[in-house]
Design a protein around this motif. Structure first.
Motif, mmCIF file in Angstrom:
data_model
loop_
_atom_site.group_PDB
_atom_site.id
_atom_site.type_symbol
_atom_site.label_atom_id
_atom_site.label_comp_id
_atom_site.label_asym_id
_atom_site.label_seq_id
_atom_site.Cartn_x
_atom_site.Cartn_y
_atom_site.Cartn_z
ATOM 1 N N PRO A 17 36.681 14.235 -19.074
ATOM 2 C CA PRO A 17 37.010 15.283 -20.052
ATOM 3 C C PRO A 17 36.671 16.699 -19.582
ATOM 4 C CG PRO A 17 36.059 13.416 -21.183
ATOM 5 C CD PRO A 17 35.947 13.145 -19.701
ATOM 6 N N SER A 18 35.671 16.837 -18.728
ATOM 7 C CA SER A 18 35.326 18.173 -18.216
ATOM 8 C C SER A 18 36.396 18.708 -17.265
ATOM 9 C CB SER A 18 33.971 18.140 -17.515
ATOM 10 O OG SER A 18 34.029 17.321 -16.357
ATOM 11 N N ASP A 19 37.297 17.843 -16.789
ATOM 12 C CA ASP A 19 38.365 18.246 -15.876
ATOM 13 C C ASP A 19 39.707 18.415 -16.579
ATOM 14 O OD1 ASP A 19 36.641 18.212 -13.672
ATOM 15 O OD2 ASP A 19 36.990 16.081 -13.331
ATOM 16 N N TYR A 20 39.719 18.325 -17.900
ATOM 17 C CA TYR A 20 40.985 18.433 -18.631
ATOM 18 C C TYR A 20 41.660 19.790 -18.435
ATOM 19 C CZ TYR A 20 40.364 14.006 -21.160
ATOM 20 O OH TYR A 20 40.235 12.682 -21.493
ATOM 21 N N ASN A 21 40.869 20.856 -18.304
ATOM 22 C CA ASN A 21 41.471 22.169 -18.077
ATOM 23 C C ASN A 21 42.234 22.204 -16.762
ATOM 24 O OD1 ASN A 21 40.727 23.382 -20.466
ATOM 25 N ND2 ASN A 21 38.776 24.108 -19.656
ATOM 26 N N GLU A 22 41.698 21.572 -15.737
ATOM 27 C CA GLU A 22 42.381 21.503 -14.444
ATOM 28 C C GLU A 22 43.689 20.708 -14.580
ATOM 29 O OE1 GLU A 22 41.602 19.702 -9.990
ATOM 30 O OE2 GLU A 22 39.879 20.205 -11.246
ATOM 31 N N LEU A 23 43.637 19.638 -15.333
ATOM 32 C CA LEU A 23 44.833 18.836 -15.582
ATOM 33 C C LEU A 23 45.871 19.652 -16.344
ATOM 34 C CD1 LEU A 23 45.981 15.937 -15.268
ATOM 35 C CD2 LEU A 23 44.978 15.432 -17.493
ATOM 36 N N LEU A 24 45.424 20.392 -17.338
ATOM 37 C CA LEU A 24 46.317 21.247 -18.112
ATOM 38 C C LEU A 24 46.965 22.312 -17.224
ATOM 39 C CD1 LEU A 24 47.483 22.135 -20.836
ATOM 40 C CD2 LEU A 24 45.421 23.481 -21.174
ATOM 41 N N GLU A 25 46.193 22.896 -16.331
ATOM 42 C CA GLU A 25 46.737 23.900 -15.417
ATOM 43 C C GLU A 25 47.793 23.295 -14.500
ATOM 44 O OE1 GLU A 25 46.074 27.366 -15.142
ATOM 45 O OE2 GLU A 25 45.260 26.926 -17.126
ATOM 46 N N SER A 26 47.580 22.073 -14.046
ATOM 47 C CA SER A 26 48.575 21.445 -13.175
ATOM 48 C C SER A 26 49.886 21.219 -13.920
ATOM 49 C CB SER A 26 48.052 20.129 -12.589
ATOM 50 O OG SER A 26 48.080 19.080 -13.540
ATOM 51 N N ILE A 27 49.795 20.942 -15.198
ATOM 52 C CA ILE A 27 51.005 20.777 -16.015
ATOM 53 C C ILE A 27 51.647 22.143 -16.265
ATOM 54 C CG2 ILE A 27 51.849 20.133 -18.307
ATOM 55 C CD1 ILE A 27 49.677 17.931 -18.309
ATOM 56 N N LYS A 28 50.828 23.119 -16.545
ATOM 57 C CA LYS A 28 51.312 24.453 -16.892
ATOM 58 C C LYS A 28 52.164 25.063 -15.780
ATOM 59 C CE LYS A 28 49.348 28.845 -18.458
ATOM 60 N NZ LYS A 28 48.073 29.515 -18.762
ATOM 61 N N TYR A 29 51.807 24.822 -14.535
ATOM 62 C CA TYR A 29 52.502 25.446 -13.416
ATOM 63 C C TYR A 29 53.463 24.501 -12.692
ATOM 64 C CZ TYR A 29 49.355 29.263 -14.267
ATOM 65 O OH TYR A 29 48.687 30.291 -14.869
ATOM 66 N N ALA A 30 53.655 23.321 -13.218
ATOM 67 C CA ALA A 30 54.566 22.363 -12.584
ATOM 68 C C ALA A 30 56.015 22.726 -12.877
ATOM 69 C CB ALA A 30 54.274 20.956 -13.101
ATOM 70 N N LYS A 31 56.880 22.285 -11.979
ATOM 71 C CA LYS A 31 58.324 22.439 -12.162
ATOM 72 C C LYS A 31 58.963 21.126 -11.736
ATOM 73 C CE LYS A 31 58.491 27.364 -11.389
ATOM 74 N NZ LYS A 31 59.022 28.452 -10.571
ATOM 75 N N GLY A 32 60.004 20.732 -12.445
ATOM 76 C CA GLY A 32 60.636 19.453 -12.138
ATOM 77 C C GLY A 32 59.797 18.328 -12.707
ATOM 78 N N ARG A 33 59.654 17.267 -11.956
ATOM 79 C CA ARG A 33 58.849 16.135 -12.428
ATOM 80 C C ARG A 33 57.389 16.363 -12.090
ATOM 81 N NH1 ARG A 33 57.681 10.415 -10.574
ATOM 82 N NH2 ARG A 33 56.744 9.598 -12.470
ATOM 83 N N TRP A 34 56.547 16.307 -13.107
ATOM 84 C CA TRP A 34 55.110 16.456 -12.903
ATOM 85 C C TRP A 34 54.547 15.136 -12.429
ATOM 86 C CZ3 TRP A 34 50.950 14.201 -15.779
ATOM 87 C CH2 TRP A 34 49.694 14.713 -15.458
ATOM 88 N N VAL A 35 53.835 15.184 -11.323
ATOM 89 C CA VAL A 35 53.148 14.012 -10.783
ATOM 90 C C VAL A 35 51.677 14.367 -10.679
ATOM 91 C CG1 VAL A 35 52.966 12.403 -8.861
ATOM 92 C CG2 VAL A 35 55.201 13.314 -9.494
ATOM 93 N N PRO A 36 50.834 13.667 -11.399
ATOM 94 C CA PRO A 36 49.404 14.020 -11.368
ATOM 95 C C PRO A 36 48.771 13.727 -10.014
ATOM 96 C CG PRO A 36 49.710 11.966 -12.548
ATOM 97 C CD PRO A 36 51.085 12.495 -12.229
ATOM 98 N N VAL A 37 47.910 14.620 -9.603
ATOM 99 C CA VAL A 37 47.122 14.403 -8.400
ATOM 100 C C VAL A 37 45.759 13.932 -8.896
ATOM 101 C CG1 VAL A 37 46.099 15.451 -6.364
ATOM 102 C CG2 VAL A 37 48.357 16.183 -7.160
ATOM 103 N N ILE A 38 45.498 12.678 -8.689
ATOM 104 C CA ILE A 38 44.263 12.088 -9.194
ATOM 105 C C ILE A 38 43.404 11.702 -8.004
ATOM 106 C CG2 ILE A 38 43.264 10.221 -10.573
ATOM 107 C CD1 ILE A 38 46.035 10.062 -11.967
ATOM 108 N N ASP A 39 42.319 12.439 -7.805
ATOM 109 C CA ASP A 39 41.399 12.172 -6.708
ATOM 110 C C ASP A 39 40.034 11.893 -7.303
ATOM 111 O OD1 ASP A 39 40.000 11.976 -4.357
ATOM 112 O OD2 ASP A 39 40.102 14.105 -3.887
#
Length: 64
Positions: free
Chosen positions: A39-61
């Protein structure tokens, strides 16, 4: 495992959608990302969605 990725047979349409600042988020990708993301990384996840174009693919490390 039986569901096909969205627009997998229409790559050109998805690229055009992305060129118009559109984003396609497959609910399975979003569910998987939320399941493994702290949950502390949700902002980073939100940012990856915010700036994505086309199909969003999560980078999960989750490496230490």
């Amino acid at each position: 495992s039986e569901r096909q990725e969205p627009l997998v047979s229409a790559i050109e349409s998805l690229e055009e959608f992305g060129d118009s600042n559109g984003i396609l988020i497959w609910s399975i990708d979003l569910f998987r990302a939320l399941k493994v993301t702290d949950p502390s990384d949700y902002n980073e996840l939100l940012e990856s969605i915010k700036y994505a174009k086309g199909r969003w693919v999560p980078v999960i490390d989750k490496s230490p």
